[in-house]
Each structure stands twice: as C-alpha cells, then as structure tokens.
Write an enzyme that holds these catalytic residues in place. Structure first.
Site, short mmCIF file in Angstrom:
data_model
loop_
_atom_site.label_atom_id
_atom_site.label_comp_id
_atom_site.label_asym_id
_atom_site.label_seq_id
_atom_site.Cartn_x
_atom_site.Cartn_y
_atom_site.Cartn_z
N LYS A 252 -10.31 -1.56 -4.11
CA LYS A 252 -9.96 -0.18 -4.41
C LYS A 252 -8.46 0.00 -4.25
CE LYS A 252 -10.88 4.34 -2.55
NZ LYS A 252 -10.71 4.86 -1.23
N GLN A 253 -7.88 0.81 -5.10
CA GLN A 253 -6.50 1.20 -4.86
C GLN A 253 -6.48 2.65 -4.43
OE1 GLN A 253 -3.50 0.12 -7.65
NE2 GLN A 253 -2.02 1.54 -6.76
N GLY A 254 -6.12 2.87 -3.20
CA GLY A 254 -6.06 4.23 -2.68
C GLY A 254 -4.69 4.81 -2.91
N ALA A 255 -4.41 5.93 -2.23
CA ALA A 255 -3.14 6.61 -2.43
C ALA A 255 -1.98 5.78 -1.92
CB ALA A 255 -3.16 7.97 -1.75
N GLU A 256 -2.19 5.06 -0.81
CA GLU A 256 -1.03 4.37 -0.27
C GLU A 256 -1.27 2.90 0.02
OE1 GLU A 256 0.23 5.78 3.46
OE2 GLU A 256 -1.74 6.32 4.14
N ALA A 257 -2.45 2.42 -0.29
CA ALA A 257 -2.71 1.02 -0.01
C ALA A 257 -3.68 0.44 -1.03
CB ALA A 257 -3.27 0.85 1.40
N LYS B 211 -5.77 -4.49 3.97
CA LYS B 211 -5.19 -3.22 3.55
C LYS B 211 -3.71 -3.46 3.38
CE LYS B 211 -5.10 1.59 4.93
NZ LYS B 211 -5.64 2.56 5.90
N ASP C 35 -5.52 12.41 9.80
CA ASP C 35 -5.99 12.53 8.42
C ASP C 35 -7.52 12.57 8.40
OD1 ASP C 35 -6.01 12.67 5.68
OD2 ASP C 35 -5.56 10.56 5.36
#
Lengths: 334, 241
Positions: free
Chosen positions: B9-14, B29, B135
């Site tokens: 998965k590509q998240g917002a920051e990693a 990560k 968060d």
C-alpha cells in the site's frame, strides 16, 4: 434560470457579485487596507463597508446590465465572520430584498468558497483545502454535508501570515500575505521552525509566538526575506501534509484549494508536486475568486435557491460562528 | 536479504512493503522523500517520526497496549521493519463493512460496543503511560484474531469479538508527554476523525469515551475538562474571512 446577487462583507473585503446560472455577470470588490503593523478591527471595517457598499452595488448592477426586477434572489453572507461588517451587508441585502420585492437567502461563507471553486475549476468531488485569514479546514463531501476532516486547532494560517507581516511591518496593500509571498521569493536561508501536525489537524500559534519572541535575534542572522521564506515553507508543508493525509483517508484523487491564502503560488506549487506524486489532480483559482467576493455568495445562494431552500425574513440574521458542516447541502445528490 | 518486496500500500507518507524478516512475515514502512517540502525539513521530519514510532512502539509494550513488534530501524533507507499481521482488519473497514451488515439483526450494536470498549481502554492505557498517539483514527487501529482463523473464508471470523484483539499502529506522530493538554487534543483528534468518517454511528465516540473514563479513575477529570476546552476552542472559534 436563476439570477442571483450576492453581498459579502465578513472581513475586510466588501464584494457584490451577480451570477446567471453559473455565468459571472459582475464581480466588484473593495478592500479595507490598514497601515503597516496594524490589523483590521470590526468597527473601522464596518465603517469602510458602510461608506462603500452603495458604490459597489451600483457598479455591479451597471457592469452586469441586469435590472433589479430581473433578479430572482438576493443573497448575503450570514456568517461566519466579524459581526459588525457582516451586519452592514445583511442590512443592505434586506433593504434590497424589500425594495425589489425579492426572496432573500443567507449563505454560509465557507460553502460560498467551496461552490465557487467547484464552479470555476469544474472539480467534481474534490478534497477541499480552505485556507484564509480566519479559516483553515480540510473538507470533503459526504452524505449531504461538507464535512470537516481536519482544521487548525488555534489560529488560521492566514492569520499567522498576516500577524507575522505585522511583526516585520510589511505593507497591508494589496494584502499582507501577498507581500510575504513576494519577500519569500528572495529568501534563501532556511530556518527550522516548530512543525505542528496533529492527525489531520494543525496548529500555527506556536510558530507565530516563536517568531514573535525571537524576532530581534533572528534578524541578526537571517534577512526578513529568509524568515518569510522559512515561514511559508513550514506552514505550507504542514497544509500539504494534512491534505494528503485526508486524501488517503477518503480515497480521493482531486484537491481544490480555496480561500485567500489559496492564491499563493508557492502553496499551489507544493500542492501540485504532492498531487503529481500521487497521480491526483489539483484545482486552484486566482485572486479574483480565491479572495472573498460577492459572486461566491450569489452562486452558492443560487444553488440553494434552485434546490428549494427559502428563508423567512425574520431569519435573515447574521452569526459570527457558523460551521461548514452545519449546512445541509440540498443541491448535491451524490 | 533479497530485495524482492511486494508493495502492499502507498499511504500518505510511507510505502508499505511485505517481506520476510528472519522467517517471520514483516512489513517495511518506508517514509519516502516528499519533494514538495524543503529537503532540510523533510529530512528532519522523517528522522523524528521514525524515532517517535520506534520509541512509542516499545513504550506501548510496557503499557500493555498491543502494537506490531519492532524488528529493525534503518535511518539510512528511511525504513522501519515490523511485524505484519496477515489476518487483520482496520476499525474503519470493520465498522463500514462488518458492523453495518450486522445491523439488520441487531448484533451490530453489540459488537460495536465491545470494540469501542477495547479502543477506549487502549487509548487510556497509552495516556496513563504518557504516550500521545497523535493520529488516532479508525484507520490506525487494527483488529487481529487471537487464535488464527485463517481457514474461515468469509467475514464471520470478525464477528467472534471474544477472539479479537486491538492493535494500535502508525505512531509516526506520537510523542511522550505528561500534559493533560496533549491528551485532550489526542481525544479531540479521535472524535473528529470518527465524526467525519463514521457519521452514521454518532454514538461511537461516546462509547469509547465511556470506556476511557471507566478504565481508571486517576486524573480523568483533568483530562476530560482539558478535552472540553480543546473542543470549545475548535467549535466556537470565530472564523473570519
């Protein structure tokens, strides 16, 4: 076909706009500009609006070529904003509605920005970054409401920039934010500032007080341009980060930037880089529509009017506090 | 170690990759470089977040809050290697896909109550140990079966709440602080995330808060009054322009 006139005066901008089915017929504006080092206060701002509103109204009617009897609905900013300036526009709007015998509708200022942005950019269902002197919110639409996913927990980003401009005694014409932007272009040396992201929320007051407290020492080592540059880089990085976070959270691939700070080209550039890396699209407008104006109120009012919204004359009040998610969005059915 | 990672998965920051670390299923990560921000800022943020994440994961262990095991930290490549829960579901997906389907036969409310209690207690345990998550959202909490139910193909394994454990993830914005202000803000962030994501379950946060209060009487008054204060700041802020 709906022809709507909108009055906006929630802060130091006074605007009257006229739209016909999303077509902009007039967009007139005056800005109350204070001396360097000073901000605008409610009473003086209201006086400015009082002195100018008739002129702006006349100009708008003339520019559009529309006669009062052609207008279908009179719209004004109900809130949020400063009480006294809001009141000036509300009174004039009410008077016009009575004189011309037209229905009247109060509009949420934030919704005005969002709908204006969607109209100009043709963004369909974007994640909205709403950044201005009084607001910093990340908004996404879901089930008949514009829901706030993230926002500032203290002062707005525009307020942070404006107040820093006051510390440096930058000019308030045409706007303090514009002058910071120009100065930042000449900045080279980057100063590390507090960086404060809390989930999808941000905080700016720490950065401002850090710079206010240390300004004399900082100016020995950095030029004012360096400080503007560092401030912009830091606060915009925070904004882009929470926008990206909200996009990931909502699975959205469009961003729309609205509000006065939204016309900052460095912010648009940074957001553009982020979007390109994610394969998303960015939508932004220029100062004519980013900065508070009457058209956005007319357009948002027209949408609500078309979808059947009406307001009793006795409800045509103002409110300083009016959350974006308080408004039931009757004109969208997705 | 061969570099044949599968991107999860590509998240917002990693970017998250799946790999095998010494024979165990692991997750990498990688906090990739963000080109939109100044490179000095990017470097310092990334380094700080990797540190925070590693530190809080370890601290959660002592607090009795389940998190992925930490295997390796690699500053050079901006990576953290940690335990991968092959069988897991985020609270967000759980509420949207499992609870809402069970609503029809009234079990939805009961399982949601149990899960809300787990969340409230976990957050409380972290706060009691001065861990501020930073968060808290429904995407940053996982449900994991205590006893593997890999054989069960359909969603029914997620209905056996007695067999589920809550795992907290994504500690990049976390930090250690004793102040009630930060705990109040942490709760506020959670409330806001739940309201915006799960607006069809308006009670969810209250149930979590109830469990948070009940778990331990210590200090709870101060934290809650701070929480109310933070909330008031947000809701009643005048918004001009």
């Amino acid at each position: 076909m709906v022809i709507a006139i909108g009055f906006e005066g929630s802060a130091n901008k006074l605007g009257v706009g006229i739209v016909r089915d999303g077509e902009i017929l007039a967009n007139c504006r005056r800005t109350y500009i204070t001396p360097p080092g000073e901000g605008f206060l409610p009473r003086e701002t209201a006086e400015h609006h009082q002195q100018n509103i008739h002129g702006v109204l006349e100009e708008a009617l003339e520019q559009s070529g529309i006669l009062p009897q052609d207008i279908d609905v009179v719209c004004y900013t109900k809130g949020p904003g400063m009480g006294a300036p809001l009141m000036v526009c509300a009174i004039v709007a009410r008077t016009c509605a009575k004189l011309w015998n037209k229905p009247i509708l109060g509009v949420n200022h934030c919704i005005g920005h969002i709908e204006m942005g969607r109209l100009i950019t043709k963004a369909n269902n974007p994640t909205v970054l709403y950044v201005s002197g009084g607001n910093t919110q990340i908004i996404a639409y879901s089930r008949q409401r514009y829901r706030i996913f993230g926002e500032t927990i203290d002062i707005a980003v525009g307020n942070c920039l404006d107040r820093f401009a006051r510390v440096l005694k930058l000019s308030n014409a045409p706007s303090p934010g514009y002058n910071i932007e120009q100065a930042a272009k000449r900045g080279k040396k980057y100063l590390h500032l507090p960086y404060c992201v809390k989930g999808m929320d941000v905080s700016f007051s720490g950065i401002l007080s850090y710079m206010e407290d240390k300004i004399d020492d900082l100016l020995k080592e950095y030029t004012p341009e360096d400080l503007c540059y560092s401030l912009q880089e830091t606060v915009f990085a925070m904004l882009v980060e929470i926008t990206e976070r909200a996009m990931a959270h909502c699975g959205s691939d469009e961003v729309l930037i609205v509000g006065g700070v939204g016309c900052n080209e460095r912010l648009q550039e940074m957001m553009g880089v982020m979007c390109a890396e994610r394969g998303s699209k960015i939508f932004a407008t220029d100062e004519r529509f980013c900065i508070d104006n009457g058209v956005m109120i007319a357009h948002a009012g027209a949408l609500a009017f078309e979808s059947g919204a009406r307001m009793d004359f006795k409800d045509t009040t103002i409110t300083q506090r009016y959350r974006t998610d308080d408004v039931l969005v009757t004109w969208r059915n997705d | 170690m061969a570099e044949d990672y599968k991107i999860l998965k590509q998240g917002a920051e990693a970017k998250l990759y799946i790999c095998n670390y010494l024979g165990k299923p692991a997750l990498i990560k990688e906090r990739f470089k963000k080109n939109y921000r100044h490179s000095d800022l990017d470097t310092s943020i990334t380094k700080e977040r990797i540190k925070n994440e590693a530190r809080s994961i370890v601290r959660c262990k002592t607090a009795g809050v389940k998190t992925p095991c930490l295997y390796l930290v690699d500053f050079e490549r901006r990576r953290i290697y940690m335990q991968h829960f092959v069988e897991s579901i985020t609270i967000k997906d759980f509420v949207i896909n499992i609870v809402s389907k069970e609503q029809i036969n009234c079990d939805g409310d009961i399982i949601l109550d149990v899960v809300a209690k787990m969340i409230g207690e976990a957050v409380r345990k972290m706060h009691d140990n001065n861990i501020i998550h930073g968060d808290l959202t429904s995407s940053n909490m996982l449900l994991v079966p205590k006893i593997s139910s890999a054989g069960v193909a359909d969603n029914s394994k997620w209905l056996d709440v007695a067999n589920l454990e809550l795992v907290m993830i994504d500690f990049g914005l976390s930090f250690i602080d004793t102040s009630t202000e930060d705990k109040g803000v942490d709760l506020y962030v959670l409330e806001r995330a739940l309201i915006s994501t799960h607006n069809d379950y308006p009670d969810l946060f209250n149930k979590i808060l109830e469990a948070y209060k009940k778990f331990n009487k210590n200090n709870v008054k101060e934290i809650l009054s701070k929480f109310e204060e933070v909330r008031a700041r947000g809701r009643k802020r005048t918004m001009v322009g």
